[in-house]
Design a protein around this motif. Sequence first.
Motif, PDB file in Angstrom:
ATOM      1  N   LEU A 153       0.879  -1.577  -0.107  1.00  0.00           N
ATOM      2  CA  LEU A 153       0.336  -0.300   0.526  1.00  0.00           C
ATOM      3  C   LEU A 153       0.970   1.077  -0.013  1.00  0.00           C
ATOM      4  N   ASP A 154       2.165   0.789   1.058  1.00  0.00           N
ATOM      5  CA  ASP A 154       2.685   2.278   0.429  1.00  0.00           C
ATOM      6  C   ASP A 154       3.889   2.543  -0.712  1.00  0.00           C
ATOM      7  N   ARG A 155       3.841   2.248  -0.983  1.00  0.00           N
ATOM      8  CA  ARG A 155       4.737   2.105  -3.230  1.00  0.00           C
ATOM      9  C   ARG A 155       3.711   2.717  -4.392  1.00  0.00           C
ATOM     10  N   ARG A 156       4.715   3.632  -4.311  1.00  0.00           N
ATOM     11  CA  ARG A 156       4.520   4.288  -5.875  1.00  0.00           C
ATOM     12  C   ARG A 156       4.406   3.721  -6.641  1.00  0.00           C
ATOM     13  N   LEU A 157       3.004   3.559  -7.386  1.00  0.00           N
ATOM     14  CA  LEU A 157       2.656   2.933  -8.994  1.00  0.00           C
ATOM     15  C   LEU A 157       3.771   2.675  -9.725  1.00  0.00           C
ATOM     16  N   ARG A 158       4.526   3.615  -9.615  1.00  0.00           N
ATOM     17  CA  ARG A 158       5.469   4.087 -10.879  1.00  0.00           C
ATOM     18  C   ARG A 158       6.851   3.057 -10.624  1.00  0.00           C
ATOM     19  N   SER A 159       6.644   2.654  -8.903  1.00  0.00           N
ATOM     20  CA  SER A 159       7.357   1.983  -9.190  1.00  0.00           C
ATOM     21  C   SER A 159       7.211  -0.380  -8.807  1.00  0.00           C
ATOM     22  N   LEU A 160       6.614   0.349  -8.654  1.00  0.00           N
ATOM     23  CA  LEU A 160       5.401  -1.713  -8.556  1.00  0.00           C
ATOM     24  C   LEU A 160       6.310  -2.149 -10.154  1.00  0.00           C
ATOM     25  N   SER A 161       6.111  -3.906 -10.401  1.00  0.00           N
ATOM     26  CA  SER A 161       6.011  -4.417 -11.672  1.00  0.00           C
ATOM     27  C   SER A 161       4.979  -4.680 -12.764  1.00  0.00           C
ATOM     28  N   ARG A 162       5.197  -4.289 -13.671  1.00  0.00           N
ATOM     29  CA  ARG A 162       3.969  -4.715 -14.584  1.00  0.00           C
ATOM     30  C   ARG A 162       3.102  -5.722 -13.845  1.00  0.00           C
ATOM     31  N   GLY A 163       3.388  -6.464 -13.266  1.00  0.00           N
ATOM     32  CA  GLY A 163       2.245  -7.741 -12.504  1.00  0.00           C
ATOM     33  C   GLY A 163       2.101  -7.022 -11.809  1.00  0.00           C
ATOM     34  N   MET A 164       2.534  -6.358 -11.057  1.00  0.00           N
ATOM     35  CA  MET A 164       1.670  -5.388  -9.645  1.00  0.00           C
ATOM     36  C   MET A 164       0.762  -4.144  -9.558  1.00  0.00           C
ATOM     37  N   ARG A 165       1.333  -3.925 -10.890  1.00  0.00           N
ATOM     38  CA  ARG A 165       0.627  -2.652 -11.445  1.00  0.00           C
ATOM     39  C   ARG A 165      -0.811  -2.954 -11.724  1.00  0.00           C
ATOM     40  N   MET A 166      -0.672  -3.996 -12.974  1.00  0.00           N
ATOM     41  CA  MET A 166      -1.698  -5.019 -12.952  1.00  0.00           C
ATOM     42  C   MET A 166      -2.956  -5.537 -11.803  1.00  0.00           C
ATOM     43  N   LYS A 167      -2.106  -5.720 -10.991  1.00  0.00           N
ATOM     44  CA  LYS A 167      -3.015  -6.378 -10.040  1.00  0.00           C
ATOM     45  C   LYS A 167      -3.275  -5.041  -9.360  1.00  0.00           C
ATOM     46  N   THR A 168      -2.760  -4.119  -8.898  1.00  0.00           N
ATOM     47  CA  THR A 168      -3.809  -2.484  -8.320  1.00  0.00           C
ATOM     48  C   THR A 168      -4.630  -2.539  -9.340  1.00  0.00           C
ATOM     49  N   ALA A 169      -4.214  -2.691 -10.435  1.00  0.00           N
ATOM     50  CA  ALA A 169      -5.531  -2.060 -11.173  1.00  0.00           C
ATOM     51  C   ALA A 169      -6.966  -3.172 -11.215  1.00  0.00           C
ATOM     52  N   LEU A 170      -7.231  -4.509 -11.415  1.00  0.00           N
ATOM     53  CA  LEU A 170      -7.375  -5.065 -11.101  1.00  0.00           C
ATOM     54  C   LEU A 170      -8.333  -5.285  -9.688  1.00  0.00           C
ATOM     55  N   ALA A 171      -7.676  -4.794  -8.675  1.00  0.00           N
ATOM     56  CA  ALA A 171      -8.223  -4.734  -7.331  1.00  0.00           C
ATOM     57  C   ALA A 171      -9.217  -3.467  -6.983  1.00  0.00           C
ATOM     58  N   SER A 172      -8.480  -2.222  -8.208  1.00  0.00           N
ATOM     59  CA  SER A 172      -9.473  -1.297  -8.549  1.00  0.00           C
ATOM     60  C   SER A 172     -10.813  -1.500  -8.254  1.00  0.00           C
TER      61      SER A 172
END
Lengths: 322, 294
Positions: free
Chosen positions: B121-140
Motif C-alpha cells: 500500500l505504501d509504494r508508488r505505482l511507478r515503482s511497481l513491477s508490471r504484474g503488480m501494477r496490473m494486480k493493483t488495477a484489477l483490485a481497483s
Amino acid sequence: MRTVLHIFRKDAVRLWKEIAVTWALLGWLTQMDCWRSGYLPGSQEGWLNLLLPLAWSYLAAVCVLQDAVPGERQFWLALPAGRGTMLGAKALFAAVFIHAPYLISCMAVLAARGFNPLGHVPVLAEKQVVLLAVVTLPALALASLARNAMQFMLAAIALAGGAVMLNGNGLARLPNQWPPLNDLRWTFSAVALALFAAAILRIQYRERRTTCSRGIGLTGIALAGALYLWLPQRSSASLEAVMHPMREDPITVRALVPDTIAHAEFPPRAGVSVSIPVDIAALAPQSAMTYSQLDFEIDGPGIRLRADPGAWVWGKPLRCLR
Amino acid sequence: MIETRGLTKRFGSTEALVDFSVDVPEGAVFALLGPNGAGKTTAIRILLNIVRADGGRASVLGCDSRKLGVPELARIGYVSENRELPEWMRVGEFLKYCKGFYPEWRDEEAATLVKAFGLPLDRRLRSLSRGMRMKTALASVLAYRPRLLILDEPFSGLDVVVREGLVESIAERTPQCTVLMATHDLSDIESFATHVGYLSEGRLLFAEEMDALVSRFREVEVLAENFPAAKLPEHWINVKQASGVLRFADRQYDEARCEREIRELGSGVRDVTVRRLPLRSIFIALASERVSGR
C-alpha cells in the motif's frame, strides 16, 4: 459536487509544491507593492510582475494535464466522472489557488495604502476578470490541447514570442502612442482570446475534438493579433469616446506645485519625464480620481505649457504658450 | 449487455474497424481474440466512449455508448495495459482515489484483494513491477463488483503463475459479471471464456460460443494413393498435402458431409483420421487461412 471536490483534492495534493511557489511569488510581490513609496515599480517588482503570470499559467496547465484531454490512454476517461465534472474540478483549482490568493493580495495592497478594500469591489472584480481573460482561461485552454507539459511549454513559448513580436510591431505601427487606444486594442485582443479559450474548453471537455479545437485556437490567435495590428485607430478612438464620455459637470481642482520639481530624461525617444508632486484640493475625502480626460496648464518662471482642451493627458504633446 | 452493429472506425487511411457487429450476452465471458493491431483496443474504446466511431452504433448496459454516463460507468470495470495509471500515487492512495468514484465500493472486498494480491500500500505505482501494477488495477475494479468487466490485454507480458492467479481471482470474484476480454494470447482465455470472437485487420471473422466453435472444428487427415487437382471445399482451411497425405482443418465439420466430400476426391483413399482440435490449433488454422488470403 462531491466528485468535483474529490478530484480537486487529488490535484491539490499532487501539486502542492507548485502551489507553494506561486503563493511565495505572490506574497513577495504583495509585500513589495504594499511598501513601495514611488509610483513606478522597481526592477525586482517588474520581474515578479512578469514571472507571476507565467507561474500561474504553468500551475493552471499542470492541473489540467494531471488529467489530460487529448489521447485515449488517460485513466480518467473511463472513470464515472462526467467531463463537465472534470472541468469543474480544474476551474475550482484555478479559483482557489490562483484567483482567491490574487484577490487577497489586491485587498492587502489596498488596505496597506489606506483604502477600504470593500469600497473598491468593482476595481477588484475588474482585476479578477483581467486575470481570467489573460492568464487563466488561455492557460487552461492551451493545456487542454496539449498531451503533456512539454507540449504546453513549447506552445506557450511560441505564443509568448509571437505576442512580444506583435507588440513591437504594433507599437511601430502606432507612431503617436496613445495609451488609452493601445489599451483598448489590448482589451479587444484579450477578449477575443478569452472567448476562443472558453470555446476550446467547452469543446474539449464535451466532445474531446482536439484537432477541431486546435483549429479554433489558431483562429483565435490570428484574430486577436489582427485586432491588435489592424483595427483602425478611428474605430478604437470612437469606442473609447463612447466608453468614457466627457463629464457634463467637470470638476475643477487646484494643484499646487512646489518650487522645485524632479525630472529625469529617458533617451533616446521617450522625451522628458517630469515627476510633479501635486497637492490636490477640492476633492471630497475618500473619493477616487482618474485622469482619462484632463485639461491642465503649467505656468512657471520662463515657461507656460498648456494641454489642448479635452486632450488625453498622455495623448498629445503639450502646447507651449510662451 | 453489449451489442454493436456495423461499427466502423478509420485512422487516416487505415481501417481500424470494419462493420463490427457483435453481441455479448449477460453473464458471458467473451474473449475477443486477434493479433496485435487487429482493432480490439479500438473496439473497446468505442464501447467506453473514449473514441468516437465513424459509423454504426453500440450499446453497453442498454445505453448508447456515445451517451455513457456516470451511472453506467460506475457499473463498468475497465483494466487495460494501455491505460495510464496515476503513477505518482501510492497504491493505498490510488485505491482510495478510485473509491471516491464508485458508490458500490466495498472496503472489506478491497482489503481482501490487497491481501490476496500482496499489494504494497505504501509504494508508488511507478515503482511497481508490471504484474503488480496490473494486480493493483484489477483490485481497483473488483472492489466494487462491476456488472461489466472489460479487460484489454490485461495479462500480456506476465508470467504464467501471475496470469493464472489473476484469472482465478477474476473468475472467483465475478460470478454474476459479464466479462469482455481482448487478448492476442489464447492461454489467457482458454480456461474460462464462454464465447469467443476473432478479429483480424478490423474485421470480425466470427463470434460464437466456445463449445460450438470447438465442436464444429476438426482436423482431418486423409491417406490416399494420389489426389486429383480438384477444387477443395471452401470450409477446408489450412490445407497441407505431401506424399499421399492430405491434412486440413474442417471449420464446419459434419461427419456425413465430410465423408462424402472425401469420397468425391477420387478413388484410392486408404484411411481417414478425424481429430478434435484444441483451441490453439483452431486459431492457428484461422490465422494461416487469413495470411494465405483464402
